[in-house]
Structure formats: C-alpha cells, structure tokens
Design an enzyme around this catalytic site. Structure first.
Site, PDB file in Angstrom:
ATOM      1  N   LYS A  15       0.713   9.221   2.203  1.00 41.45           N
ATOM      2  CA  LYS A  15      -0.468   8.680   2.909  1.00 41.45           C
ATOM      3  C   LYS A  15      -0.261   8.703   4.526  1.00 41.45           C
ATOM      4  CE  LYS A  15       0.450   4.847   4.464  1.00 41.45           C
ATOM      5  NZ  LYS A  15       0.787   3.662   3.565  1.00 41.45           N
ATOM      6  N   TYR A  27      -4.132  -3.036   0.903  1.00 37.81           N
ATOM      7  CA  TYR A  27      -3.333  -2.245   1.651  1.00 37.81           C
ATOM      8  C   TYR A  27      -4.251  -0.554   1.415  1.00 37.81           C
ATOM      9  CZ  TYR A  27       0.724  -4.879   2.566  1.00 37.81           C
ATOM     10  OH  TYR A  27       1.578  -6.064   2.938  1.00 37.81           O
ATOM     11  N   HIS A  81       6.439  -1.527  31.762  1.00 38.21           N
ATOM     12  CA  HIS A  81       5.165  -1.124  32.326  1.00 38.21           C
ATOM     13  C   HIS A  81       5.039   0.333  32.645  1.00 38.21           C
ATOM     14  CE1 HIS A  81       1.321  -2.180  34.000  1.00 38.21           C
ATOM     15  NE2 HIS A  81       1.674  -1.337  35.264  1.00 38.21           N
ATOM     16  N   CYS A 107       6.739   5.927  -3.471  1.00 37.23           N
ATOM     17  CA  CYS A 107       6.761   6.076  -2.254  1.00 37.23           C
ATOM     18  C   CYS A 107       6.886   7.635  -1.452  1.00 37.23           C
ATOM     19  CB  CYS A 107       8.223   5.437  -1.484  1.00 37.23           C
ATOM     20  SG  CYS A 107       7.930   5.515   0.446  1.00 37.23           S
ATOM     21  N   GLU A 150       4.284  -4.316  26.245  1.00 30.66           N
ATOM     22  CA  GLU A 150       4.691  -5.434  27.373  1.00 30.66           C
ATOM     23  C   GLU A 150       3.871  -6.955  27.136  1.00 30.66           C
ATOM     24  OE1 GLU A 150       3.541  -4.655  31.495  1.00 30.66           O
ATOM     25  OE2 GLU A 150       2.161  -2.909  30.788  1.00 30.66           O
ATOM     26  N   GLY A 154      -4.671  -3.215  -6.768  1.00 33.42           N
ATOM     27  CA  GLY A 154      -3.283  -3.753  -6.907  1.00 33.42           C
ATOM     28  C   GLY A 154      -2.603  -2.656  -7.911  1.00 33.42           C
ATOM     29  N   ARG A 164     -14.406  -7.476  -4.652  1.00 27.72           N
ATOM     30  CA  ARG A 164     -14.751  -8.653  -5.454  1.00 27.72           C
ATOM     31  C   ARG A 164     -14.795 -10.034  -4.807  1.00 27.72           C
ATOM     32  NH1 ARG A 164      -9.668 -10.170  -9.364  1.00 27.72           N
ATOM     33  NH2 ARG A 164      -7.935 -10.594  -7.762  1.00 27.72           N
ATOM     34  N   CYS A 213       3.692   6.015   0.249  1.00 31.34           N
ATOM     35  CA  CYS A 213       4.093   6.032   1.577  1.00 31.34           C
ATOM     36  C   CYS A 213       4.070   7.239   2.569  1.00 31.34           C
ATOM     37  CB  CYS A 213       5.146   5.188   2.115  1.00 31.34           C
ATOM     38  SG  CYS A 213       5.975   4.180   0.751  1.00 31.34           S
ATOM     39  N   GLU A 250      -6.256   1.581   4.142  1.00 26.56           N
ATOM     40  CA  GLU A 250      -5.603   2.593   4.684  1.00 26.56           C
ATOM     41  C   GLU A 250      -6.599   3.842   4.373  1.00 26.56           C
ATOM     42  OE1 GLU A 250      -1.105   1.300   4.811  1.00 26.56           O
ATOM     43  OE2 GLU A 250      -1.789   2.585   3.258  1.00 26.56           O
TER      44      GLU A 250
HETATM   45  P1  NDP Z   1      -3.519  -5.008  -2.826  1.00 27.44           P
HETATM   46  O1  NDP Z   1      -2.708  -6.266  -3.664  1.00 27.44           O
HETATM   47  O2  NDP Z   1      -3.130  -4.755  -1.351  1.00 27.44           O
HETATM   48  O3  NDP Z   1      -4.929  -5.326  -2.843  1.00 27.44           O
HETATM   49  C1  NDP Z   1      -5.759  -5.414  -3.877  1.00 27.44           C
HETATM   50  C2  NDP Z   1      -7.103  -5.526  -3.752  1.00 27.44           C
HETATM   51  O4  NDP Z   1      -7.859  -5.517  -5.237  1.00 27.44           O
HETATM   52  C3  NDP Z   1      -7.434  -7.159  -3.403  1.00 27.44           C
HETATM   53  O5  NDP Z   1      -8.505  -6.924  -2.353  1.00 27.44           O
HETATM   54  C4  NDP Z   1      -7.748  -7.904  -4.657  1.00 27.44           C
HETATM   55  O6  NDP Z   1      -8.615  -8.783  -4.409  1.00 27.44           O
HETATM   56  C5  NDP Z   1      -8.371  -6.628  -5.350  1.00 27.44           C
HETATM   57  N1  NDP Z   1      -8.314  -6.803  -6.642  1.00 27.44           N
HETATM   58  C6  NDP Z   1      -7.408  -7.195  -7.362  1.00 27.44           C
HETATM   59  N2  NDP Z   1      -7.594  -7.448  -8.866  1.00 27.44           N
HETATM   60  C7  NDP Z   1      -8.996  -6.927  -9.075  1.00 27.44           C
HETATM   61  C8  NDP Z   1      -9.733  -6.956 -10.238  1.00 27.44           C
HETATM   62  N3  NDP Z   1      -9.468  -7.148 -11.256  1.00 27.44           N
HETATM   63  N4  NDP Z   1     -11.075  -6.269  -9.908  1.00 27.44           N
HETATM   64  C9  NDP Z   1     -11.596  -6.089  -8.636  1.00 27.44           C
HETATM   65  N5  NDP Z   1     -10.609  -6.230  -7.317  1.00 27.44           N
HETATM   66  C10 NDP Z   1      -9.485  -6.541  -7.793  1.00 27.44           C
HETATM   67  O7  NDP Z   1      -3.117  -3.678  -3.585  1.00 27.44           O
HETATM   68  P2  NDP Z   1      -3.361  -2.268  -3.351  1.00 27.44           P
HETATM   69  O8  NDP Z   1      -3.809  -1.379  -4.715  1.00 27.44           O
HETATM   70  O9  NDP Z   1      -4.170  -2.006  -1.999  1.00 27.44           O
HETATM   71  O10 NDP Z   1      -1.638  -1.872  -3.190  1.00 27.44           O
HETATM   72  C11 NDP Z   1      -0.761  -2.084  -4.159  1.00 27.44           C
HETATM   73  C12 NDP Z   1       0.540  -2.490  -3.413  1.00 27.44           C
HETATM   74  O11 NDP Z   1       1.116  -1.595  -2.842  1.00 27.44           O
HETATM   75  C13 NDP Z   1       0.174  -3.712  -2.157  1.00 27.44           C
HETATM   76  O12 NDP Z   1       0.195  -5.152  -2.636  1.00 27.44           O
HETATM   77  C14 NDP Z   1       1.477  -3.282  -1.314  1.00 27.44           C
HETATM   78  O13 NDP Z   1       2.356  -4.283  -1.788  1.00 27.44           O
HETATM   79  C15 NDP Z   1       1.798  -1.897  -1.448  1.00 27.44           C
HETATM   80  N6  NDP Z   1       1.412  -0.946  -0.587  1.00 27.44           N
HETATM   81  C16 NDP Z   1       2.061  -1.199   0.596  1.00 27.44           C
HETATM   82  C17 NDP Z   1       1.507  -0.239   1.710  1.00 27.44           C
HETATM   83  C18 NDP Z   1       2.216  -0.472   3.123  1.00 27.44           C
HETATM   84  O14 NDP Z   1       3.148  -1.282   3.080  1.00 27.44           O
HETATM   85  N7  NDP Z   1       1.401   0.049   3.978  1.00 27.44           N
HETATM   86  C19 NDP Z   1       0.354   0.584   1.674  1.00 27.44           C
HETATM   87  C20 NDP Z   1      -0.115   0.672   0.218  1.00 27.44           C
HETATM   88  C21 NDP Z   1       0.422  -0.118  -0.851  1.00 27.44           C
HETATM   89  P3  NDP Z   1      -8.258 -10.291  -4.120  1.00 27.44           P
HETATM   90  O15 NDP Z   1      -8.025 -10.405  -2.555  1.00 27.44           O
HETATM   91  O16 NDP Z   1      -9.613 -11.040  -4.369  1.00 27.44           O
HETATM   92  O17 NDP Z   1      -7.185 -10.431  -5.135  1.00 27.44           O
END
Ligand code: NDP
Length: 448
Positions: free
Chosen positions: A51, A178, A437, A43, A442, A263, A199, A48, A182
């Site tokens: 970012k 996420y 307001h 973080c 609101e 992810g 994907r 966080c 972002e």
């Molecule tokens: P996310 O889980 O948010 O998103 C992962 C994305 O990658 C999804 O679109 C998923 O698709 C895709 N994906 C997963 N596996 C594969 C693969 N093998 N090949 C291609 N695409 C794939 O992960 P992030 O990496 O964006 O962030 C990680 C974590 O960090 C988040 O889950 C969150 O918990 C945390 N985070 C929180 C933030 C906040 O609170 N503002 C900011 C940044 C991170 P599909 O939907 O099809 O599974």
C-alpha cells in the site's frame, strides 16, 4: 527430555507471529511456525508495505505537476499500472524472502501449510501430521469482512487490489475507514474516477472531527465523490463486463471495480479453537488477558486475531512481550496508551492521544490550539490545499494529551512528536523548544 516436539508452535507467520517466533528462538526455545499463505502476513504481503509503495507511486502525479512551478519542463506523463504493480509485487516477494531468511537464521522450523488446533498442546497440519508443543501461539491475523448482499462476489477486497490486471477507470469503494480513504487517494491520483460509498455519514470514525472534515474537503476538491448513508443493495455484472452498484437512497453508480473496505474480522474460523476450549468474543476474536494468554493456559494469541488495536507495530510488540515473558524470563506487558496511528490518504493524517471530543468528555477543562496553514511548497506550486495541526492540552496540568495532523508528511512528523506526548510533556515544553525553520513541523512549537 521434553516429550513435546517443540517448546512453541506458532500458527501464522505475520508481523506478530514472526516476531514471537524469532524472539522465543533467540531465548533458546525450539520453535515451529505454520503459514498457509505467504511468510510476512498481511502487512508485508497485502497491506501496509505494498500500500505504501502505491501511495508513493500515486504521489508522483502531483509532484510531476508541481515540478513545473519549480522550473522543470515536465512533458505530459503517462502512468503504467502494470509496471508499478509488478515492481511492487517483486518487492513484496523480496521481503517475503527476507522474513523467511530471518526465521531460518533463528533455526525456526517453518511449515508452509495450514495448521489447526486439536488440543491444548497439539496442532494438526493439513497432511494430518500431529505435532505436540508446550505452548501454542495463534497469530492468524484478520481477514476482510464482506457484508452479504446480492452480487457481493463481484467485489474485490484489499487482498486482490494489488493484483489488478488493469487500472479500473471507475472505482467504487465501500466503507469510510483506513483502506477506503487510502485507496481512494491512490486510484484518484492514478486518474481513476473514485466514489466512496459509506453506510453512515462519518469517515474515519475515531479520528478528530476537524481533521476528518479537512480530509473530506480536500478529497472532494481533488475529485473524489462521496455518498453517505447509502448502504449497498446489490452489484450487477453488465454484458460489457462493467458493474452497476445499486444503493439505498442514491442513484446507481457504474464502475469497473468495486473495492469493499468494511473492516477486518479475526481469522479464527475452522482453527479448532472453540473445540479446544478457547473462548472467543462476539466478533470471533480470541479473548486474551494482558499476558496474551487465552482461556486455555497453554494457548496464547497476539495481533489482529485478538482484535485489540489492529496495527502492525502493536502486533509486533505483543509478539515480543509474549516471547520475552514466557521464554526470556523477562515479564513484559504492552502499554496501549498513546499508540500513534496514521492514514496514508492524500494528504496523510497522523494522530496520537485524545481527540478534542474525547478530551472534553474525559478531562472537562481543556485548551485546544490549531494551526491552519498552506505548506510553503504548496504555495509555490499553486496548490490550494491547507494543512491542519491540532494540539489538545489538559488545562489543569498543561500536559499535551493529543496531537492531530493532516498535511504533507504528517505521519513522519507525528511519529517524533508522539514521543513527547507519550512522555507526558507539557505545552510549555513544546513552547520552550526552538523552531526548526523553515519546516512544517515547526508549527508544533509555535502554536498560540
Ligand atoms: P475500518 O474499520 O477502518 O473502516 C471500516 C469502514 O467500513 C467504516 O467506515 C465502517 O462504517 C464501514 N463498515 C463496517 N461494517 C460495514 C458493513 N457491514 N457494511 C457497510 N459498511 C461497513 O476498516 P478497513 O477495512 O478500512 O481497515 C481494516 C483495519 O485495518 C483498520 O481498522 C486498521 O486497523 C487496519 N488498517 C490500518 C492502516 C493504517 O494503519 N494506515 C491502513 C489500512 C488498514 P462505520 O464507521 O459506520 O462503522
């Protein structure tokens, strides 16, 4: 006299580990923590915090343009990536120092090295030194997942993105979650050409569909491109240093940087956990009970390494609950209901509780209220960007069970409104509150 070197040995000085260390120490425990990277964890060091600073930096692009409509003579401005990057990294270093200071103030011993588990109550440091502790807490977080495909070594992850030597002119981002959304907003505001490659056909799975659609629509209007149902085939490095991204079902894309945001996986590899008898799930996450205890009674885990809810404030609560329960004689369980979350996209999203689809499945009879409006500031600025607020109400009880918002400052507004949802307040309670307001917030008490 205890024959342990410490009462608690924590592996990982991120959000969860630092909180657990500090609280356990304040309860009188002798605590040590090992950190192989930098104190502060994902973080603070590569998540966080930096970012959010980039999000602030990026938003000036729109603010400077909009300022002209508000009477300011703004010359054509140039953005200097190196300056922002260096300022952000300096701030990260300052915060790292504060975290270290906090541990020192609480008399926590810090080992700036890797530690692994060699037994239920023994850890080994990288130099071979073995340390015995009555309890061990694993708080090693997660690590970006990079799917295997030819040329994946040319891609960067959120670990590297804060350190780029130059601002890439063309960025391809793999993933639709996420980090993808972002950073798409950040790079797009800085003037890079951004393409999100997903994907599947859904961005931000888990968020309310209307809110996701609104972000998609606004992102495309701002110039961010999307490719759906387009898994990566390969990345090729060209003679001029640029990259060609080959996709299933789509034409190749030229890029200067490829960011993989697919992810994060629990950081358990090579920690000696399985050898010590700690059970992991299919994703490599440490299985824990509601008290954060693993299958080995003296070994505990909090935060992303347990893959429950991957959010900093949740890891912090887990660390606090663990320390209070086992060192403060104050048994505490973390309540995972109605955890608010935000996506710091452009514009940002804030959400708490059930989406419309979840509520329909779980409750059957619901009422949905929406406000679809253009923020006053956007109207004068000539910015054709509409905010959307959505409230989900249990028809049987009038209780507000979900709030979903996209628009300027949505996370700031949602945090306060989440208190009402968490407290189980009703739509009538919102209606009984006089509007403030003029504000965007609101809208929440004026929903019809
Ligand atoms: P996310 O889980 O948010 O998103 C992962 C994305 O990658 C999804 O679109 C998923 O698709 C895709 N994906 C997963 N596996 C594969 C693969 N093998 N090949 C291609 N695409 C794939 O992960 P992030 O990496 O964006 O962030 C990680 C974590 O960090 C988040 O889950 C969150 O918990 C945390 N985070 C929180 C933030 C906040 O609170 N503002 C900011 C940044 C991170 P599909 O939907 O099809 O599974």
């Amino acid at each position: 006299m205890s024959n342990f070197d410490f009462d608690l040995f924590v592996i990982g000085a991120g959000s969860g580990g630092v909180r657990a260390s500090r609280i356990a120490a304040s309860h009188g425990a002798r605590v040590a923590v090992a950190e192989e990277h930098r104190v502060g964890g994902t973080c603070v060091i590569r998540g966080c915090v930096p970012k959010k600073l980039l999000v602030y930096g990026a938003h000036f692009a729109e603010d400077l343009k909009d300022a002209r409509q508000f009477g300011w003579d703004v010359p054509d401005c140039k953005f200097d990536w190196d300056r922002l990057r260096d300022n952000v990294l300096a701030e990260v270093t300052r915060l790292e120092g504060l975290y270290g200071q906090t541990l020192e103030n609480h008399k926590v011993t810090v080992f700036k090295t890797r530690a692994t588990v060699v037994g239920p109550q023994t850890v080994r440091l990288a130099d071979g030194q073995e340390i015995r502790a009555e309890r061990i807490l694993i708080a090693t977080g997660g690590w970006p997942h990079v799917p295997e495909f030819p040329g994946s070594e040319h891609a960067i992850t959120s670990n590297e993105v804060f350190h780029l030597d130059t601002l890439p002119k063309r960025v391809v981002i793999a993933g639709g979650g996420y980090i993808a959304n972002e950073f798409a907003g950040i790079f797009n505001e800085f003037g890079s050409k951004v393409t999100i490659v997903n994907r599947g056909d859904t961005i931000l799975r888990g968020y309310d569909e209307q809110i996701r659609d609104r972000l998609l629509q606004i992102s495309m209007t701002k110039g961010i491109e999307f490719r759906f149902n387009a898994p990566f085939q390969s990345i090729e490095r060209n003679a001029d240093g640029s990259l060609t991204v080959h996709l299933d079902n789509c034409d190749p894309i030229q890029a200067d940087a490829v960011l993989v945001a697919a992810g994060r996986v629990p950081n358990t590899k090579g920690l000696g956990l399985e050898e010590a008898g700690v059970e992991l799930d299919d994703h490599g996450a440490i299985k824990v009970d509601e008290r954060n205890q693993s299958s080995v009674p003296s070994i505990f885990a909090v935060g992303d390494v347990t893959n429950r809810i991957q959010l900093t404030p949740v890891a912090i609560r887990e660390g606090q609950a663990f320390a209070d329960t086992f060192f403060g004689n104050k048994p505490t369980l973390v309540d995972y209901a109605n955890v608010p979350s935000a996506v710091f996209s452009h514009p940002p999203i804030g959400a708490v509780g059930m989406t419309e689809a979840e509520a329909r499945n779980k409750l059957g009879s619901i009422r949905v209220y929406t406000s679809d409006f253009r923020a006053m500031k956007n109207v004068l600025a000539g910015r054709n960007e509409r905010a959307l607020y959505k409230m989900i109400v249990n028809a049987a009880t009038d209780q507000v069970v979900g709030l979903h918002m996209i628009g300027p400052d949505a996370p700031e507004i949602l945090q306060a409104a989440a208190v009402a949802v968490k407290a189980g307040l009703t739509k009538a309670d919102f209606d009984n509150t006089v509007a403030l307001h003029p504000s965007m917030a609101e809208e929440l008490v004026l929903l019809k």
